[in-house]
Scaffold this motif. Sequence first.
Motif, PDB file in Angstrom:
ATOM      1  N   GLY A 144       0.826  -1.201   0.000  1.00 38.49           N
ATOM      2  CA  GLY A 144       0.000   0.000   0.000  1.00 38.49           C
ATOM      3  C   GLY A 144       0.859   1.248   0.000  1.00 38.49           C
ATOM      4  N   GLU A 145       0.492   2.200  -0.850  1.00 45.58           N
ATOM      5  CA  GLU A 145       1.218   3.474  -0.927  1.00 45.58           C
ATOM      6  C   GLU A 145       0.197   4.597  -0.978  1.00 45.58           C
ATOM      7  N   ASN A 146       0.608   5.798  -0.541  1.00 41.28           N
ATOM      8  CA  ASN A 146      -0.359   6.887  -0.505  1.00 41.28           C
ATOM      9  C   ASN A 146       0.058   8.120  -1.297  1.00 41.28           C
ATOM     10  N   ARG A 147       1.159   8.023  -2.045  1.00 43.99           N
ATOM     11  CA  ARG A 147       1.559   9.155  -2.885  1.00 43.99           C
ATOM     12  C   ARG A 147       1.834   8.652  -4.309  1.00 43.99           C
ATOM     13  N   ALA A 148       1.197   9.308  -5.283  1.00 47.00           N
ATOM     14  CA  ALA A 148       1.243   8.830  -6.664  1.00 47.00           C
ATOM     15  C   ALA A 148       2.674   8.766  -7.197  1.00 47.00           C
ATOM     16  N   GLN A 149       3.417   9.829  -6.940  1.00 41.54           N
ATOM     17  CA  GLN A 149       4.781   9.881  -7.458  1.00 41.54           C
ATOM     18  C   GLN A 149       5.647   8.765  -6.891  1.00 41.54           C
ATOM     19  N   GLU A 150       5.501   8.532  -5.600  1.00 35.71           N
ATOM     20  CA  GLU A 150       6.319   7.516  -4.929  1.00 35.71           C
ATOM     21  C   GLU A 150       6.010   6.118  -5.460  1.00 35.71           C
ATOM     22  N   VAL A 151       4.753   5.786  -5.602  1.00 33.44           N
ATOM     23  CA  VAL A 151       4.424   4.432  -6.071  1.00 33.44           C
ATOM     24  C   VAL A 151       4.801   4.278  -7.543  1.00 33.44           C
ATOM     25  N   ALA A 152       4.702   5.350  -8.317  1.00 35.25           N
ATOM     26  CA  ALA A 152       5.107   5.280  -9.725  1.00 35.25           C
ATOM     27  C   ALA A 152       6.609   5.034  -9.845  1.00 35.25           C
ATOM     28  N   GLN A 153       7.371   5.558  -8.884  1.00 37.70           N
ATOM     29  CA  GLN A 153       8.825   5.315  -8.888  1.00 37.70           C
ATOM     30  C   GLN A 153       9.172   3.913  -8.427  1.00 37.70           C
ATOM     31  N   LYS A 154       8.463   3.421  -7.424  1.00 39.44           N
ATOM     32  CA  LYS A 154       8.794   2.107  -6.867  1.00 39.44           C
ATOM     33  C   LYS A 154       8.347   0.960  -7.762  1.00 39.44           C
ATOM     34  N   HIS A 155       7.231   1.155  -8.426  1.00 38.44           N
ATOM     35  CA  HIS A 155       6.636   0.059  -9.190  1.00 38.44           C
ATOM     36  C   HIS A 155       7.604  -0.622 -10.157  1.00 38.44           C
ATOM     37  N   PRO A 156       8.348   0.125 -10.990  1.00 37.67           N
ATOM     38  CA  PRO A 156       9.257  -0.577 -11.923  1.00 37.67           C
ATOM     39  C   PRO A 156      10.454  -1.236 -11.234  1.00 37.67           C
ATOM     40  N   LEU A 157      10.709  -0.882  -9.977  1.00 41.50           N
ATOM     41  CA  LEU A 157      11.875  -1.431  -9.269  1.00 41.50           C
ATOM     42  C   LEU A 157      11.538  -2.722  -8.520  1.00 41.50           C
ATOM     43  N   MET A 158      10.255  -3.053  -8.447  1.00 41.16           N
ATOM     44  CA  MET A 158       9.825  -4.241  -7.702  1.00 41.16           C
ATOM     45  C   MET A 158       9.399  -5.338  -8.681  1.00 41.16           C
ATOM     46  N   PRO A 159       9.403  -6.605  -8.223  1.00 40.58           N
ATOM     47  CA  PRO A 159       9.001  -7.703  -9.116  1.00 40.58           C
ATOM     48  C   PRO A 159       7.571  -7.494  -9.638  1.00 40.58           C
ATOM     49  N   PRO A 160       7.286  -8.022 -10.835  1.00 40.76           N
ATOM     50  CA  PRO A 160       6.008  -7.744 -11.487  1.00 40.76           C
ATOM     51  C   PRO A 160       4.786  -8.360 -10.801  1.00 40.76           C
ATOM     52  N   ASP A 161       4.985  -9.327  -9.894  1.00 38.29           N
ATOM     53  CA  ASP A 161       3.804  -9.909  -9.250  1.00 38.29           C
ATOM     54  C   ASP A 161       3.377  -9.148  -7.991  1.00 38.29           C
ATOM     55  N   VAL A 162       4.013  -8.016  -7.718  1.00 39.06           N
ATOM     56  CA  VAL A 162       3.543  -7.160  -6.623  1.00 39.06           C
ATOM     57  C   VAL A 162       2.206  -6.529  -7.030  1.00 39.06           C
ATOM     58  N   GLN A 163       1.256  -6.506  -6.096  1.00 39.03           N
ATOM     59  CA  GLN A 163      -0.010  -5.800  -6.325  1.00 39.03           C
ATOM     60  C   GLN A 163       0.007  -4.506  -5.517  1.00 39.03           C
ATOM     61  N   TRP A 164      -0.159  -3.407  -6.240  1.00 40.82           N
ATOM     62  CA  TRP A 164      -0.087  -2.086  -5.611  1.00 40.82           C
ATOM     63  C   TRP A 164      -1.482  -1.602  -5.259  1.00 40.82           C
ATOM     64  N   HIS A 165      -1.648  -1.242  -3.989  1.00 45.55           N
ATOM     65  CA  HIS A 165      -2.922  -0.705  -3.516  1.00 45.55           C
ATOM     66  C   HIS A 165      -2.720   0.766  -3.164  1.00 45.55           C
ATOM     67  N   PHE A 166      -3.493   1.622  -3.793  1.00 46.52           N
ATOM     68  CA  PHE A 166      -3.364   3.046  -3.497  1.00 46.52           C
ATOM     69  C   PHE A 166      -4.341   3.402  -2.389  1.00 46.52           C
ATOM     70  N   ILE A 167      -3.821   3.962  -1.279  1.00 43.28           N
ATOM     71  CA  ILE A 167      -4.640   4.132  -0.078  1.00 43.28           C
ATOM     72  C   ILE A 167      -4.760   5.577   0.376  1.00 43.28           C
ATOM     73  N   GLY A 168      -4.150   6.515  -0.342  1.00 45.83           N
ATOM     74  CA  GLY A 168      -4.155   7.900   0.137  1.00 45.83           C
ATOM     75  C   GLY A 168      -5.049   8.798  -0.699  1.00 45.83           C
ATOM     76  N   HIS A 169      -5.226  10.017  -0.240  1.00 49.44           N
ATOM     77  CA  HIS A 169      -6.005  10.987  -1.011  1.00 49.44           C
ATOM     78  C   HIS A 169      -5.333  11.176  -2.371  1.00 49.44           C
TER      79      HIS A 169
END
Length: 223
Positions: A45-70
Motif C-alpha cells: 500500500g502506498e499513498n503518494r502517486a509519485q512515490e508508487v510510480a517510482q517504486k513500481h518498476p523497481l519491484m518484481p512484477p507480481d507485486v499488487q499495488w494498492h493506493f490508499i491515500g487521497h
Amino acid sequence: MSSIRENIERITMELPDTVRLIAVSKFHPVDALMQAYDAGQRLFGENRAQEVAQKHPLMPPDVQWHFIGHLQTNKVKMIVPFVSMIHSIDSLKLLKAVDAEAERAHRVVDVLLQLHVAQEETKFGFTIDECRALIDSGDAAAMLHVRFCGVMGMASNTPDAARVRSDFRAIRATFDALRASHFADHPEFCEVSMGMSHDYRIAVDEGSTMVRIGTSIFGERQY
Ligand SMILES: *Cc1c(COP(=O)(O)O)cnc(C)c1O
C-alpha cells in the motif's frame, strides 16, 4: 527489534484466512519492500502517486499495488496503468477521472468507496447516503472501467477503544447495507478495508477483509 520478515510472519499468522494484509510501505525504501517481498508479501500500500510510480518498476512484477491515500485527479494517470486497487475514492470527480484513465489504459480498475465515520473533520470520504446517490447516478452506471469492490474507512484517532470499535462497526454496517441494496448480484463487492497498526485487531473483530499495516511491519516512517 524484530526484522521485517518476522513482523510479516507474525502478523500473517495472527490474521484469519478471510483477512488480507496490505503492507503499507510509504516513505520506506525499495530494499525494505524487498525484505517484505522475500518474506512472501505481495500486496503493498502506498499513498503518494509519485512515490508508487517510482517504486513500481523497481519491484518484481507480481507485486499488487494498492493506493490508499487521497488522490488528486491530476495524478490519476500516473498510477492507473499498473495499480491493482484504489481504496480512496472520495469524490465523483475522482471516480470519473479514474474511469477515463482506465479506459485510456485499456483496463478496469478495482475501487473502494472511502467512508467518513471518524470524528475528525478533516477526513475525506462519503456518508452512506452519498454512496447511494453516487451509485444511483447515471454517472456511475456509465462507468465501464471501474469495478466497485467495497469500502474503506478509518476509525477516529483516539485511545478510546470503544469509539474505535463503534467506528469500525459503522463502516462494516455501511458495507453490509450497500451490498444488500445495490450489489446483491455482485460478488466482487466483498472488501472492507479497515484497520492500521494500532487498531487492526479491533477492525478484524468487526469484519475487516483487508488491513493496512505500515509501522508494525517497517517501523516508524522518516518524513
Ligand atoms: C499510513 C496509512 C496506513 C498505515 O498506518 P500505520 O499506522 O503505519 O500502520 C493505513 N492506512 C492509510 C490510509 C494510511 O495512510
